[in-house]
Motif scaffolding. Structure first.
Motif, PDB file in Angstrom:
ATOM      1  N   ALA A  43       0.835  -1.211   0.000  1.00 11.77           N
ATOM      2  CA  ALA A  43       0.000   0.000   0.000  1.00 11.77           C
ATOM      3  C   ALA A  43       0.870   1.262   0.000  1.00 11.77           C
ATOM      4  N   LYS A  44       2.038   1.177   0.582  1.00  8.86           N
ATOM      5  CA  LYS A  44       2.931   2.338   0.692  1.00  8.86           C
ATOM      6  C   LYS A  44       3.648   2.670  -0.620  1.00  8.86           C
ATOM      7  N   GLY A  45       3.701   1.708  -1.542  1.00 11.36           N
ATOM      8  CA  GLY A  45       4.535   1.892  -2.728  1.00 11.36           C
ATOM      9  C   GLY A  45       3.799   2.095  -4.038  1.00 11.36           C
ATOM     10  N   THR A  46       2.506   2.301  -3.986  1.00  7.99           N
ATOM     11  CA  THR A  46       1.764   2.444  -5.238  1.00  7.99           C
ATOM     12  C   THR A  46       2.198   3.677  -6.004  1.00  7.99           C
ATOM     13  N   PRO A  47       2.225   3.623  -7.302  1.00 10.24           N
ATOM     14  CA  PRO A  47       1.848   2.491  -8.144  1.00 10.24           C
ATOM     15  C   PRO A  47       3.017   1.524  -8.334  1.00 10.24           C
ATOM     16  N   TRP A  48       2.698   0.251  -8.289  1.00 10.89           N
ATOM     17  CA  TRP A  48       3.665  -0.800  -8.564  1.00 10.89           C
ATOM     18  C   TRP A  48       3.604  -1.144 -10.046  1.00 10.89           C
ATOM     19  N   ILE A  49       4.726  -1.605 -10.574  1.00 13.58           N
ATOM     20  CA  ILE A  49       4.748  -2.112 -11.949  1.00 13.58           C
ATOM     21  C   ILE A  49       5.308  -3.530 -11.909  1.00 13.58           C
ATOM     22  N   ILE A  50       4.949  -4.325 -12.894  1.00 14.02           N
ATOM     23  CA  ILE A  50       5.519  -5.670 -12.972  1.00 14.02           C
ATOM     24  C   ILE A  50       6.935  -5.546 -13.528  1.00 14.02           C
ATOM     25  N   PHE A  51       7.886  -5.964 -12.719  1.00 10.17           N
ATOM     26  CA  PHE A  51       9.288  -5.960 -13.125  1.00 10.17           C
ATOM     27  C   PHE A  51       9.608  -7.254 -13.873  1.00 10.17           C
ATOM     28  N   LEU A  52       9.075  -8.375 -13.354  1.00 13.08           N
ATOM     29  CA  LEU A  52       9.349  -9.686 -13.927  1.00 13.08           C
ATOM     30  C   LEU A  52       8.294 -10.659 -13.437  1.00 13.08           C
ATOM     31  N   HIS A  53       7.926 -11.593 -14.286  1.00  9.26           N
ATOM     32  CA  HIS A  53       7.104 -12.725 -13.839  1.00  9.26           C
ATOM     33  C   HIS A  53       7.409 -13.915 -14.717  1.00  9.26           C
ATOM     34  N   PHE A  54       7.249 -15.090 -14.125  1.00  7.47           N
ATOM     35  CA  PHE A  54       7.445 -16.321 -14.891  1.00  7.47           C
ATOM     36  C   PHE A  54       6.601 -17.424 -14.272  1.00  7.47           C
ATOM     37  N   GLU A  55       6.265 -18.378 -15.118  1.00  8.50           N
ATOM     38  CA  GLU A  55       5.399 -19.477 -14.719  1.00  8.50           C
ATOM     39  C   GLU A  55       6.212 -20.600 -14.096  1.00  8.50           C
ATOM     40  N   CYS A  56       5.598 -21.265 -13.114  1.00  9.07           N
ATOM     41  CA  CYS A  56       6.222 -22.413 -12.456  1.00  9.07           C
ATOM     42  C   CYS A  56       5.328 -23.636 -12.649  1.00  9.07           C
ATOM     43  N   GLN A  57       5.880 -24.807 -12.326  1.00 10.66           N
ATOM     44  CA  GLN A  57       5.148 -26.062 -12.493  1.00 10.66           C
ATOM     45  C   GLN A  57       4.040 -26.239 -11.459  1.00 10.66           C
ATOM     46  N   SER A  58       4.252 -25.684 -10.260  1.00 10.04           N
ATOM     47  CA  SER A  58       3.306 -25.911  -9.166  1.00 10.04           C
ATOM     48  C   SER A  58       3.385 -24.759  -8.166  1.00 10.04           C
ATOM     49  N   ARG A  59       2.418 -24.737  -7.272  1.00 13.07           N
ATOM     50  CA  ARG A  59       2.433 -23.732  -6.197  1.00 13.07           C
ATOM     51  C   ARG A  59       3.662 -23.925  -5.317  1.00 13.07           C
ATOM     52  N   LEU A  60       3.996 -25.186  -5.037  1.00 14.17           N
ATOM     53  CA  LEU A  60       5.151 -25.476  -4.188  1.00 14.17           C
ATOM     54  C   LEU A  60       6.443 -24.958  -4.826  1.00 14.17           C
TER      55      LEU A  60
END
Length: 97
Positions: A43-60
């Motif tokens: 909440a303190k840092g808005t606006p946030w931007i997506i720096f990086l994201h990647f998909e994984c095989q599972s939640r674990l």
């Protein structure tokens, strides 16, 4: 169901936020920026931007990679994830479940 590790960046705070989600990363970003929880760190840092994201095989796997990145406590390491994408591949191999 897809699971993602995502890293947000706040220019206001000059900080990264690392998380994992089963939502599309853009939807999760909207939740962080909507400040639904006023006491939350993001909440303190808005606006946030997506720096990086990647998909994984599972939640674990996503949770283990998220924890690994957080334990590094390094902006340089986070930036190197983009500069050297093979790091992500190695993390996925290391935490293959």
């Amino acid at each position: 169901m897809a699971h993602h590790v995502y890293i947000l960046y706040s220019e206001k705070l000059d900080k990264f936020y690392i998380g994992n989600t089963d939502l599309p990363p853009t939807e999760r970003l909207q939740q962080h920026n909507s400040v639904q929880h006023t006491n939350a760190f993001t909440a303190k840092g808005t606006p946030w931007i997506i720096f990086l994201h990647f998909e994984c095989q599972s939640r674990l796997q996503a949770r283990k990679i998220e924890t690994h990145i957080k334990k590094m406590k390094s902006k340089k390491y986070v930036r190197n994830l983009i500069k050297y994408p093979e790091i992500i591949d190695k993390l996925k191999e290391k935490y293959d479940v």
